[in-house]
Scaffold this active site. Structure first.
Site, PDB file in Angstrom:
ATOM      1  N   HIS A 135      -2.828  -2.007  -8.520  1.00 54.48           N
ATOM      2  CA  HIS A 135      -2.056  -2.042  -7.274  1.00 54.48           C
ATOM      3  C   HIS A 135      -2.938  -1.386  -6.210  1.00 54.48           C
ATOM      4  CE1 HIS A 135       1.749  -1.582  -4.833  1.00 54.48           C
ATOM      5  NE2 HIS A 135       0.934  -0.724  -4.241  1.00 54.48           N
ATOM      6  N   LEU A 136      -3.525  -2.217  -5.346  1.00 54.80           N
ATOM      7  CA  LEU A 136      -4.477  -1.703  -4.359  1.00 54.80           C
ATOM      8  C   LEU A 136      -3.956  -1.971  -2.954  1.00 54.80           C
ATOM      9  CD1 LEU A 136      -7.689  -3.167  -6.090  1.00 54.80           C
ATOM     10  CD2 LEU A 136      -6.625  -0.932  -6.464  1.00 54.80           C
ATOM     11  N   ASN A 150      14.133   0.240   1.442  1.00 57.08           N
ATOM     12  CA  ASN A 150      12.920   0.961   1.051  1.00 57.08           C
ATOM     13  C   ASN A 150      12.548   1.833   2.236  1.00 57.08           C
ATOM     14  OD1 ASN A 150      10.383   1.812   0.392  1.00 57.08           O
ATOM     15  ND2 ASN A 150       9.609  -0.211  -0.185  1.00 57.08           N
ATOM     16  N   ASN A 168      -2.364   0.654   0.645  1.00 58.15           N
ATOM     17  CA  ASN A 168      -2.697   1.942   1.266  1.00 58.15           C
ATOM     18  C   ASN A 168      -2.776   3.009   0.193  1.00 58.15           C
ATOM     19  OD1 ASN A 168      -3.004   1.373   4.028  1.00 58.15           O
ATOM     20  ND2 ASN A 168      -0.788   1.059   4.171  1.00 58.15           N
ATOM     21  N   GLY A 169      -1.793   2.995  -0.712  1.00 57.88           N
ATOM     22  CA  GLY A 169      -1.882   3.794  -1.932  1.00 57.88           C
ATOM     23  C   GLY A 169      -2.409   2.892  -3.036  1.00 57.88           C
ATOM     24  N   ARG A 197      14.993   2.118  -3.053  1.00 59.31           N
ATOM     25  CA  ARG A 197      13.779   2.569  -3.730  1.00 59.31           C
ATOM     26  C   ARG A 197      13.704   4.085  -3.556  1.00 59.31           C
ATOM     27  NH1 ARG A 197       7.883   2.690  -1.594  1.00 59.31           N
ATOM     28  NH2 ARG A 197       6.725   3.141  -3.494  1.00 59.31           N
ATOM     29  N   GLU A 256       8.217  -5.730  -4.776  1.00 59.63           N
ATOM     30  CA  GLU A 256       9.029  -4.554  -5.110  1.00 59.63           C
ATOM     31  C   GLU A 256      10.476  -4.774  -4.697  1.00 59.63           C
ATOM     32  OE1 GLU A 256       5.912  -2.395  -3.112  1.00 59.63           O
ATOM     33  OE2 GLU A 256       6.116  -0.779  -4.571  1.00 59.63           O
ATOM     34  N   LYS A 310      12.196  -0.467   5.434  1.00 56.83           N
ATOM     35  CA  LYS A 310      12.190  -1.906   5.199  1.00 56.83           C
ATOM     36  C   LYS A 310      13.494  -2.273   4.517  1.00 56.83           C
ATOM     37  CE  LYS A 310       7.566  -1.633   3.779  1.00 56.83           C
ATOM     38  NZ  LYS A 310       6.638  -1.818   2.727  1.00 56.83           N
ATOM     39  N   HIS A 345       4.355   3.961  -8.028  1.00 55.37           N
ATOM     40  CA  HIS A 345       4.236   2.495  -7.866  1.00 55.37           C
ATOM     41  C   HIS A 345       4.810   1.745  -9.066  1.00 55.37           C
ATOM     42  CE1 HIS A 345       0.384   3.110  -5.225  1.00 55.37           C
ATOM     43  NE2 HIS A 345       1.452   3.013  -4.450  1.00 55.37           N
ATOM     44  N   ARG A 387      -6.351   9.073   0.776  1.00 56.51           N
ATOM     45  CA  ARG A 387      -6.294  10.025  -0.341  1.00 56.51           C
ATOM     46  C   ARG A 387      -7.511   9.822  -1.246  1.00 56.51           C
ATOM     47  NH1 ARG A 387      -0.465   8.237  -2.330  1.00 56.51           N
ATOM     48  NH2 ARG A 387      -0.515   6.758  -0.614  1.00 56.51           N
TER      49      ARG A 387
HETATM   50  P1  AMP Z   1      -0.261  -2.416   1.499  1.00 57.57           P
HETATM   51  O1  AMP Z   1      -0.114  -0.920   1.400  1.00 57.57           O
HETATM   52  O2  AMP Z   1       0.038  -3.121   0.232  1.00 57.57           O
HETATM   53  O3  AMP Z   1       0.453  -2.995   2.695  1.00 57.57           O
HETATM   54  O4  AMP Z   1      -1.826  -2.694   1.765  1.00 57.57           O
HETATM   55  C1  AMP Z   1      -2.462  -2.263   2.939  1.00 57.57           C
HETATM   56  C2  AMP Z   1      -3.962  -2.422   2.753  1.00 57.57           C
HETATM   57  O5  AMP Z   1      -4.263  -3.811   2.524  1.00 57.57           O
HETATM   58  C3  AMP Z   1      -4.765  -2.005   3.982  1.00 57.57           C
HETATM   59  O6  AMP Z   1      -5.878  -1.233   3.575  1.00 57.57           O
HETATM   60  C4  AMP Z   1      -5.229  -3.325   4.551  1.00 57.57           C
HETATM   61  O7  AMP Z   1      -6.459  -3.235   5.226  1.00 57.57           O
HETATM   62  C5  AMP Z   1      -5.395  -4.159   3.298  1.00 57.57           C
HETATM   63  N1  AMP Z   1      -5.432  -5.578   3.625  1.00 57.57           N
HETATM   64  C6  AMP Z   1      -4.431  -6.338   4.113  1.00 57.57           C
HETATM   65  N2  AMP Z   1      -4.884  -7.594   4.369  1.00 57.57           N
HETATM   66  C7  AMP Z   1      -6.194  -7.617   4.024  1.00 57.57           C
HETATM   67  C8  AMP Z   1      -7.238  -8.604   4.065  1.00 57.57           C
HETATM   68  N3  AMP Z   1      -7.005  -9.838   4.503  1.00 57.57           N
HETATM   69  N4  AMP Z   1      -8.473  -8.246   3.621  1.00 57.57           N
HETATM   70  C9  AMP Z   1      -8.713  -6.997   3.185  1.00 57.57           C
HETATM   71  N5  AMP Z   1      -7.784  -6.040   3.133  1.00 57.57           N
HETATM   72  C10 AMP Z   1      -6.546  -6.321   3.550  1.00 57.57           C
END
Ligand code: AMP
Length: 379
Positions: free
Chosen positions: A184-185, A7, A187-188, A67, A360, A14, A156, A217
């Site tokens: 799906h919450l 990925n 960074n994106g 990916r 993923e 990764k 996603h 964004r």
């Molecule tokens: P990802 O793109 O799936 O790696 O998600 C990254 C997002 O998840 C960032 O905004 C992080 O701040 C948030 N995140 C990760 N761990 C936590 C947590 N324990 N509490 C709140 N947000 C988190």
């Protein structure tokens, strides 16, 4: 059978190795991104792939799954990679400049490092190939769709597909007849509506800028803002693109960070703009859940996934607070203690609310393993 999953992003790569019928993960690592460090440095794919080969210490690899973010209109399923597919991925760099070039570089580096090993592209857009035309077309001059390909794609998809399938498996129900909303919450951020295992709507569009508010964004906007900025404040399209990709969302509003956890911490210590950013984020997730629920004509399962969805119990509680009107009630205690995969719905909730860890890499491994290859994909 051993599958290498790659990925590749602009600043990190990764990889993970999966083995056997059950596709157990036996190794995984994130190369190129120093822990907590600068994500802005471009990654040398050749070096990263050599590093992987070195880490594998001669263990055989039978297939490599990549990916690929954008498959355009042509690639609507997992595809063996050959010269024509590489050309297709390269051509789509025009509409996915941040994402497709690193994938292509990783594919070429992997071809050189693992000669003769079949390589497979798993597209992030593919799951949304089932969207109905009325969800795909924008209400713009029709020629823009017909002649220039301006349409909704969605992104996603690998995560949305995994989570919809996993939700059914977790609940011991058939995916047929199930109405699922996946949020799906990370960074994106994106949300999708899935019925009978097929996507019928998703919040991301022609680009990954649309829909929910994200780390940097904005998500959905009044399109009139952009030509106004151009004519009144002389912002160029490059400046707007940069602001929309890198200086908006949680970061833009809070002024603190694009990282949800850091914005939560700032809000807890009384930072008003950080609190505003969280309130906006919540409001927008709720609003899109409402839209998706109506599209599905009801919700059997609401899934929270990715970094924020899996980890922030306060976000889940805030989003779900008004959802009793959709038959969705969260259990505050289960929610607080949830470790994915978990059911956090209250006993009197009509639909289930799940917190699922998105996988993923596993999804790419399964797709890569299951693809029927009649001949070596790479010559
Ligand atoms: P990802 O793109 O799936 O790696 O998600 C990254 C997002 O998840 C960032 O905004 C992080 O701040 C948030 N995140 C990760 N761990 C936590 C947590 N324990 N509490 C709140 N947000 C988190």
């Amino acid at each position: 059978v051993r599958i290498l999953v790659i990925n590749s992003g602009s600043s990190s790569l990764k990889y993970a190795v999966f083995e056997g019928e059950a596709m157990n993960c036996v190794a995984s690592e994130n190369l190129g991104k120093p822990p907590g460090g600068n994500a802005g440095t471009a990654l040398d794919s050749g070096k990263a792939i050599s590093q992987i080969k070195c880490n594998l210490a001669g263990a055989p690899i039978h297939r490599i799954g990549h990916r690929v973010v954008h498959g355009g209109a042509e690639y609507t399923q997992t595809t063996p990679i050959d010269a024509r597919v590489k050309q297709g991925i390269a051509a789509l760099a025009e509409i996915a400049p941040l994402h497709n070039p690193p994938a292509l570089a990783a594919i070429e580096a992997a071809e050189a490092a693992f000669p003769g090993v079949p390589q497979v592209a798993v597209f992030d857009t593919a799951f949304f190939a089932t969207l109905p035309e009325s969800a795909v077309v924008y209400p713009l001059p029709f020629e823009w769709r017909r002649d220039w390909g301006i349409r909704r794609y969605g992104f996603h998809g690998i995560s949305h597909a995994y989570c919809a399938g996993r939700a059914a498996e977790f609940l011991g129900r058939s995916i047929g007849g199930l109405r699922v909303i996946v949020c799906h919450l990370g960074n994106g951020c994106s949300a999708s509506a899935v019925r009978d295992g097929a996507a019928i709507y998703t919040t991301m569009g022609f680009t990954p800028l649309d829909g929910l508010m994200m780390g940097t964004r904005p998500g959905s906007l009044d399109p009139g803002i952009l030509p106004y900025l151009e004519s009144r404040h002389h912002l160029s399209s490059k400046e707007m693109e940069s602001a929309l990709n890198h200086r908006s969302g949680l970061l833009g509003v809070s002024g603190v960070s694009s990282d949800y956890r850091e914005v939560e911490q700032a809000a807890a210590s009384g930072h008003a703009r950080a609190q505003l950013a969280l309130d906006m984020f919540t409001r927008r997730v709720r609003a899109h859940i409402g839209q998706l629920a109506v599209t599905l004509e009801g919700v059997d399962v609401l899934v929270f996934t990715a970094g924020i969805g899996e980890n922030s119990s306060s976000l889940r509680a805030a989003v779900c607070a008004p959802l009793a009107c959709l038959g969705l009630r969260i259990d505050p205690e289960k929610n607080r203690q949830a470790r994915p995969d978990a059911d956090v719905s209250a006993t009197d909730s009509i639909g289930r609310i799940l917190v699922l860890k998105t996988r993923e890499d596993l999804m790419i491994a399964r797709e890569t393993k299951n693809l029927a290859l009649t001949e070596p994909a790479v010559k």
